[in-house]
Design an enzyme around this catalytic site. Structure first.
Site, PDB file in Angstrom:
ATOM      1  N   ASP A 143      -6.351   9.859   2.862  1.00 57.07           N
ATOM      2  CA  ASP A 143      -7.399   8.925   2.417  1.00 57.07           C
ATOM      3  C   ASP A 143      -8.564   9.639   1.723  1.00 57.07           C
ATOM      4  OD1 ASP A 143      -5.827   7.065   3.636  1.00 57.07           O
ATOM      5  OD2 ASP A 143      -7.280   6.440   5.137  1.00 57.07           O
ATOM      6  N   ARG A 281       3.059 -11.193  -8.074  1.00 54.91           N
ATOM      7  CA  ARG A 281       3.861 -10.518  -7.050  1.00 54.91           C
ATOM      8  C   ARG A 281       3.052  -9.366  -6.455  1.00 54.91           C
ATOM      9  NH1 ARG A 281       6.688 -14.375  -7.830  1.00 54.91           N
ATOM     10  NH2 ARG A 281       8.898 -14.399  -8.395  1.00 54.91           N
ATOM     11  N   ARG A 290       2.767   8.705   1.870  1.00 53.85           N
ATOM     12  CA  ARG A 290       2.576   9.887   2.723  1.00 53.85           C
ATOM     13  C   ARG A 290       3.808  10.763   2.783  1.00 53.85           C
ATOM     14  NH1 ARG A 290      -0.278   7.457   7.835  1.00 53.85           N
ATOM     15  NH2 ARG A 290       1.538   8.296   8.875  1.00 53.85           N
TER      16      ARG A 290
END
Ligand code: F6P
Length: 357
Positions: A143, A281, A290
């Site tokens: 992050d 969508r 990750r």
């Protein structure tokens, strides 16, 4: 090599001190490169011995310890995940705590621990080092929200994976004339969304730091559509509309009791579709961000951090961790990483927002 420095290398090889390494919290591409960097430099320069704790603090508390030498780290810097395994175990829970950890360290002749982890891990490491345990650290999170360091390893890889995915979403979106939503990770901060969204030329980027109204999102989507583009909206999992108190969550709690995020993209899709009439969508990229091979940037950063944290341990700089400042690897105390998240500054968001719509 001068005779004098040869002598120095030779004499340091005499120092007997086992260093234990653990990886804790959510994994991040580059963890193996940190481990390899520390182990290879330690072995090469100092004849240093290492062991690994399995699955983060769980391995420390449960004395689950494995050998960690040159052989074990061979060729692993290009490997995703962590060869040691990870968990979100809190070292103070259950049978844990400083006394238990001290006992395990003494019995296994481990004089110090290198803890590689995010905010939770570093907070636990600080508590333990305040109790007198010999711990140093390496910050980790895809992050990129740890304040004491300019970038964390794993972030670049996550951004690259997200950007590649968005490039793909755009070609299918273009074919169908649809609005495509890409949901990326980012529990408290929008760094992955901001960077991948900018790289992919998104028409809107929605991040936790900036609550945004549905009207504004509709304006951006409609304006892109009116120019004949298939709108791409990038949203962080931790984003909230201005009408929401908390980020969207529907998946229960994680091991720390925090809500498991995810699903905001799916929540926004029908709202955008019903307000604009544009078929929409949503794709949640989730843990794909990750996984797999780290980028070369992350491998280099992680290797440098691993080599630097080894020096912290050898220098007995307990309670300290390594960090990136500009292009330099520096040393900062654990507390510099705690308490305050590194959020996306307003000016970085407005800079990107000029190109929205
Ligand atoms: O902290 C990193 C992170 O990837 C967050 O972006 C995300 O909310 C969380 O971990 C997901 O964790 P888990 O692997 O427990 O699902």
């Amino acid at each position: 090599m001068h005779a004098e420095s040869r002598q120095e290398v030779h004499s340091t090889k005499m120092v007997h001190m086992r260093i234990g390494i653990l990886t804790s919290g959510g994994d991040a591409p580059g963890l193996n490169a940190v481990i390899r960097g520390a182990v290879l430099k330690g072995d090469q320069l100092y004849g240093q011995e290492f062991v690994g704790f399995k699955s983060g603090w769980r391995g420390v508390v449960e004395e689950d310890i494995v050998p960690l030498g040159r052989h074990e780290v061979k060729g692993i810097s290009k490997q995703g995940g962590t060869i040691l395994g990870t968990s979100r175990t809190n070292p103070f829970d259950g049978n844990g705590g400083p006394d238990r950890i001290r006992e395990v360290m003494e019995r296994n002749e481990i004089e110090s621990i290198i803890a590689i982890g995010g905010e939770g891990t570093l907070a636990a490491a600080k508590r333990l080092s305040d109790e007198g345990l010999e711990i140093v650290g390496v910050p980790k999170t895809i992050d990129n929200d740890i304040s004491a360091t300019d970038y964390t390893f794993g972030f670049d890889t996550a951004v690259q994976i997200a950007t590649d995915s968005m490039d793909r979403l755009r070609t299918t979106g273009d074919s169908h004339g649809r609005c495509m939503i890409a949901e990326v990770m980012g529990r408290h901060v929008g760094w992955i969304a901001l960077h991948s969204g900018m790289a992919a030329g998104a028409h809107a980027i929605l991040i936790p730091e900036q609550k945004t109204s549905m009207e504004q999102i509709i304006k951006w989507v409609t304006s892109a559509h009116d120019r004949g583009r298939s709108p791409l909206v990038v949203v962080s999992e931790g984003f909230s509309l201005d009408t929401m108190d908390d980020p969207h969550h529907e998946r229960g709690l994680d091991a720390f009791g925090r809500p498991r995020l995810g699903g905001i993209g799916e929540m926004l899709a029908p709202l955008i579709e019903s307000h604009t009439g544009i078929e929409t969508r949503a794709t949640t990229l989730g843990h794909i961000q990750r996984g797999g091979t780290p980028t070369s940037y992350d491998r280099v950063l992680a290797t440098r951090l691993g080599m630097a944290v080894l020096e912290l341990a050898r220098g007995k700089q307990w309670g300290q961790m390594v960090a990136l400042s500009g292009t330099d690897i520096v040393t900062v105390p654990f507390e510099a990483a705690l308490g305050k998240l590194k959020t996306v500054p307003e000016e970085r968001f407005s800079e990107a927002a000029v190109l929205f719509g």
